[in-house]
Design a protein around this motif. Structure first.
Motif, PDB file in Angstrom:
ATOM      1  N   GLY A 158      45.794  24.110  63.391  1.00 45.83           N
ATOM      2  CA  GLY A 158      45.157  25.342  62.957  1.00 45.83           C
ATOM      3  C   GLY A 158      43.700  25.185  62.548  1.00 45.83           C
ATOM      4  O   GLY A 158      43.003  26.174  62.349  1.00 45.83           O
ATOM      5  N   TYR A 159      43.220  23.955  62.439  1.00 47.24           N
ATOM      6  CA  TYR A 159      41.832  23.705  62.028  1.00 47.24           C
ATOM      7  C   TYR A 159      40.975  23.148  63.159  1.00 47.24           C
ATOM      8  O   TYR A 159      39.873  22.662  62.916  1.00 47.24           O
ATOM      9  CB  TYR A 159      41.798  22.744  60.828  1.00 47.24           C
ATOM     10  N   GLU A 160      41.472  23.245  64.384  1.00 44.74           N
ATOM     11  CA  GLU A 160      40.763  22.676  65.519  1.00 44.74           C
ATOM     12  C   GLU A 160      39.365  23.266  65.688  1.00 44.74           C
ATOM     13  O   GLU A 160      38.390  22.535  65.854  1.00 44.74           O
ATOM     14  CB  GLU A 160      41.554  22.883  66.821  1.00 44.74           C
ATOM     15  N   GLU A 161      39.264  24.567  65.667  1.00 47.01           N
ATOM     16  CA  GLU A 161      37.969  25.199  65.912  1.00 47.01           C
ATOM     17  C   GLU A 161      37.015  25.056  64.737  1.00 47.01           C
ATOM     18  O   GLU A 161      35.831  24.765  64.955  1.00 47.01           O
ATOM     19  CB  GLU A 161      38.147  26.654  66.341  1.00 47.01           C
ATOM     20  N   PRO A 162      37.456  25.236  63.484  1.00 46.96           N
ATOM     21  CA  PRO A 162      36.516  24.970  62.391  1.00 46.96           C
ATOM     22  C   PRO A 162      36.009  23.533  62.392  1.00 46.96           C
ATOM     23  O   PRO A 162      34.819  23.291  62.142  1.00 46.96           O
ATOM     24  CB  PRO A 162      37.332  25.266  61.125  1.00 46.96           C
TER      25      PRO A 162
END
Length: 96
Positions: A15-19
């Motif tokens: 869930g934190y791939e893009e940030p």
């Protein structure tokens, strides 16, 4: 001075791939301007998109140490502390 290379791997928590990607991309410009930075390229693993890999080349161990103490690296570490599942840094020297 002898040139060194670095392979730095960061794996995002689900869930934190893009940030994390955005934060890592933000390091590229300032780092490429640092004294002693010869190469600073960010990659994303083709089979595991949560894994990001920097391939770096530095003029010397001292240049790398200065990079590690830089303000943008300190800010990055603070910003992503809860986003990273695993991080690994390998400093290597070319032998052939």
């Amino acid at each position: 001075m002898s040139e060194i290379a670095v392979v730095a791997i960061s794996v995002a928590k689900p869930g934190y791939e893009e940030p994390l990607r955005e934060a890592l991309e933000g390091l590229v410009g300032p780092t490429r301007k640092e004294q002693g930075a010869l190469q600073y390229d960010l990659h994303r693993d083709v089979e595991e998109p949560r894994r990001f890999v920097f391939v770096e080349r530095w003029e010397s161990q001292q240049a790398l140490a200065a990079h590690a103490r830089s303000a943008h690296i300190a800010a990055y570490r603070e910003a992503v502390a809860d986003w990273v599942e695993h991080a690994e840094i390998r400093v290597v020297s070319k032998i052939a």
